[in-house]
Write a protein that holds these residues in place. Structure first.
Motif, PDB file in Angstrom:
ATOM      1  N   PRO A  85      -0.660  -4.418  -3.409  1.00  0.00           N
ATOM      2  CA  PRO A  85      -1.402  -3.917  -2.243  1.00  0.00           C
ATOM      3  C   PRO A  85      -2.620  -3.085  -2.632  1.00  0.00           C
ATOM      4  O   PRO A  85      -2.555  -2.235  -3.510  1.00  0.00           O
ATOM      5  N   MET A  86      -3.719  -3.353  -1.960  1.00  0.00           N
ATOM      6  CA  MET A  86      -4.982  -2.651  -2.166  1.00  0.00           C
ATOM      7  C   MET A  86      -5.625  -2.219  -0.859  1.00  0.00           C
ATOM      8  O   MET A  86      -6.506  -1.360  -0.841  1.00  0.00           O
ATOM      9  N   GLY A  87      -5.195  -2.836   0.254  1.00  0.00           N
ATOM     10  CA  GLY A  87      -5.875  -2.662   1.535  1.00  0.00           C
ATOM     11  C   GLY A  87      -6.162  -1.217   1.927  1.00  0.00           C
ATOM     12  O   GLY A  87      -7.302  -0.893   2.310  1.00  0.00           O
ATOM     13  N   PRO A  88      -5.167  -0.311   1.871  1.00  0.00           N
ATOM     14  CA  PRO A  88      -5.421   1.051   2.352  1.00  0.00           C
ATOM     15  C   PRO A  88      -6.554   1.774   1.631  1.00  0.00           C
ATOM     16  O   PRO A  88      -7.384   2.426   2.272  1.00  0.00           O
ATOM     17  N   ILE A  89      -6.625   1.658   0.319  1.00  0.00           N
ATOM     18  CA  ILE A  89      -7.691   2.381  -0.389  1.00  0.00           C
ATOM     19  C   ILE A  89      -9.047   1.736  -0.136  1.00  0.00           C
ATOM     20  O   ILE A  89     -10.064   2.435  -0.001  1.00  0.00           O
ATOM     21  N   GLY A 137       2.522   2.890   0.766  1.00  0.00           N
ATOM     22  CA  GLY A 137       2.739   1.817  -0.200  1.00  0.00           C
ATOM     23  C   GLY A 137       2.562   2.241  -1.635  1.00  0.00           C
ATOM     24  O   GLY A 137       3.105   1.615  -2.538  1.00  0.00           O
ATOM     25  N   SER A 138       1.802   3.323  -1.867  1.00  0.00           N
ATOM     26  CA  SER A 138       1.582   3.794  -3.234  1.00  0.00           C
ATOM     27  C   SER A 138       0.866   5.134  -3.201  1.00  0.00           C
ATOM     28  O   SER A 138      -0.161   5.279  -2.525  1.00  0.00           O
ATOM     29  N   LEU A 171     -14.202  15.500  -0.215  1.00  0.00           N
ATOM     30  CA  LEU A 171     -13.310  14.648   0.577  1.00  0.00           C
ATOM     31  C   LEU A 171     -12.183  15.471   1.183  1.00  0.00           C
ATOM     32  O   LEU A 171     -11.546  16.278   0.504  1.00  0.00           O
ATOM     33  N   THR A 172     -11.983  15.264   2.476  1.00  0.00           N
ATOM     34  CA  THR A 172     -10.771  15.734   3.152  1.00  0.00           C
ATOM     35  C   THR A 172      -9.981  14.485   3.516  1.00  0.00           C
ATOM     36  O   THR A 172     -10.413  13.700   4.372  1.00  0.00           O
ATOM     37  N   LEU A 173      -8.871  14.278   2.837  1.00  0.00           N
ATOM     38  CA  LEU A 173      -8.099  13.044   2.968  1.00  0.00           C
ATOM     39  C   LEU A 173      -6.780  13.348   3.654  1.00  0.00           C
ATOM     40  O   LEU A 173      -6.024  14.219   3.211  1.00  0.00           O
ATOM     41  N   ARG A 174      -6.510  12.603   4.717  1.00  0.00           N
ATOM     42  CA  ARG A 174      -5.272  12.786   5.477  1.00  0.00           C
ATOM     43  C   ARG A 174      -4.428  11.516   5.378  1.00  0.00           C
ATOM     44  O   ARG A 174      -4.932  10.414   5.623  1.00  0.00           O
ATOM     45  N   HIS A 175      -3.167  11.689   5.005  1.00  0.00           N
ATOM     46  CA  HIS A 175      -2.241  10.551   5.014  1.00  0.00           C
ATOM     47  C   HIS A 175      -1.600  10.443   6.380  1.00  0.00           C
ATOM     48  O   HIS A 175      -1.092  11.427   6.925  1.00  0.00           O
ATOM     49  N   GLU A 176      -1.604   9.222   6.935  1.00  0.00           N
ATOM     50  CA  GLU A 176      -0.903   8.944   8.192  1.00  0.00           C
ATOM     51  C   GLU A 176      -0.035   7.712   7.980  1.00  0.00           C
ATOM     52  O   GLU A 176      -0.551   6.639   7.659  1.00  0.00           O
TER      53      GLU A 176
END
Length: 427
Positions: A125-129, A169-170, A188-193
């Motif tokens: 899987p690569m889609g999210p990044i 996923g990773s 960067l302000t990165l939020r995981h959802e």
């Protein structure tokens, strides 16, 4: 180019294994050090790095982007940052670290950067990044499945700002973005959802190493990471021995009632040693730390366990091998994301452990393992180093375990077959 196919009969141990092993550096730390060194404002040295397929390909990918990586010495690599530029082509092999860590670096380059790798890498899987990079204004062309092969059209600048990612996923989706984030114009302000992020210790390793390079990082809010824009400092990185790579050797002590010491273990570690200690103790081992290193002693008892492995998912195959050899059933859960690793590790373990005589129940996120009368079998390794490690552990107790390919261990430890054979003969 993929590792050479090498069928291999796993050696059996005649008695308790007693050894002190010195292993190469952590793959995870070496990969992060290479990225941070490439993005720094001056030269860096990496001491005791891992020289293996993944890190060799990472070095080659950085060189293609204009970074000088001198890896001529085994114990000390020197990295000289340079202007990042394309056009370039990057071979990721089968390495998640390369396919997730280098595209954000490529976004900072001037020019196009193409990525591809081994056939199975196209399934990882690569889609999210990639979606997150696109949301930050980076142009990325990917395959119809949303992954490799892909092209990053670097503009020499990434604006940065706020972004959202589903990293269930990773954890590498988060780490890959954070490692380059200080070089983004706005940080960067990165939020995981999404569902929980697996492998939290690897995220802590990323933020610790970013701070060590001079980045300002705030992770005080759960599932939110803030990296301020600013320079990264060139420095000396001292790489710890690889804990995941040491696990098969610790398992050898447990399976045979012997004792194995990992030499050179630091007093303070960025790897999940506490989590692993708890798991091995639950299986019945004794784990101690001293000036000699980290020592695991088998007690003659190997108990079944019930465990959530979400924080140490990389260790699932070898822990499953221990479970097969235990005196009662085990349930290993919380690792659905390893279906997207080098192979679908849950399905692969279910198939191969069943062939060896164990009773296996496969869950979406793990396995129930019922030890049974085990016998030799051909153990498919799926081009996956951790599957090969699992088969080798079982082979210590079960004669006739034939690996379809031990060459895949070159991914992280090219000398594994020789080290393992030497270990078996010390019994």
């Amino acid at each position: 180019m993929a590792a050479e196919l090498r069928p291999w009969l796993a050696p059996s141990a005649a008695g308790p294994v007693t050894a002190t092993v010195r292993l190469p550096g952590s793959k995870s730390m070496t990969a992060r050090a290479l990225i941070l060194a490439a993005l720094a404002d001056g030269p860096s040295t990496i001491e005791a790095p891992l020289r293996a397929r993944d890190t060799t390909l990472m070095s080659a990918g950085l060189r293609a982007l204009g970074v000088a990586v001198d890896a001529s010495a085994d114990d000390r690599w020197v990295v000289e940052p340079g202007p990042l530029r394309g056009p370039a082509r990057v071979d990721v092999g089968l390495a998640g670290t390369i396919m997730r860590f280098l595209p954000p670096v490529a976004a900072l380059a001037e020019g196009t950067v193409e990525f591809d790798g081994d056939p199975h890498a196209r399934n990882r899987p690569m889609g999210p990044i990639l979606d997150t990079l696109r949301s930050l204004g980076v142009r990325v062309d990917a395959s119809p499945t949303g992954g490799l092969p892909l092209t990053v059209h670097g503009g020499g600048l990434v604006e940065g700002g706020e972004a959202v990612v589903d990293a269930s996923g990773s954890s590498q989706f988060v780490s890959g973005l954070l490692l380059s984030a200080a070089r983004f114009a706005k940080g960067l302000t990165l939020r995981h959802e999404g569902p929980p992020v697996p492998s939290a210790p690897h995220l802590r390793m990323t933020t610790h190493m970013l701070r060590a390079a001079g980045a300002v990082v705030d992770e005080s809010t759960p599932d939110v990471w803030v990296v301020e824009p600013g320079p990264l400092s060139g420095r000396t990185w001292v790489i710890e021995p690889d804990l995941s790579g040491a696990l098969p050797f610790f398992a050898a002590a447990m399976v045979t009632g012997g004792e194995v010491t990992l030499a050179g273990w630091p007093e303070r570690s960025w790897q999940p040693v506490e989590q692993l200690t708890g798991l091995l103790t639950a299986f019945g081992a004794e784990v101690t730390r001293s000036e000699r290193g980290l020592t695991v002693r088998g007690t003659g008892t190997l108990r079944g366990i019930t465990a959530d492995l979400s924080e140490v998912s990389e260790m699932t195959p070898v822990l499953a091998a221990l479970a097969v050899l235990a005196d009662g059933p085990s349930e290993l859960r919380g690792v659905e994301h390893i279906r997207g690793h080098e192979t679908d590790r849950i399905a692969a373990l279910a198939a191969e452990l069943t062939k060896a005589g164990a009773g296996i129940t496969e869950f979406r996120d793990g396995l129930r393992i019922e030890p049974g009368p085990l016998h030799g079998a051909s153990f498919e390794t799926y081009a996956d180093h951790r599957m090969a490690h699992a088969a080798a552990v079982i082979g210590l107790s079960v004669p006739g375990v034939q690996l379809t390919d031990v060459g895949c261990t070159s991914k992280t430890l090219p000398e594994f077959p020789e080290l393992w054979a030497g270990l078996a003969t010390t019994s």
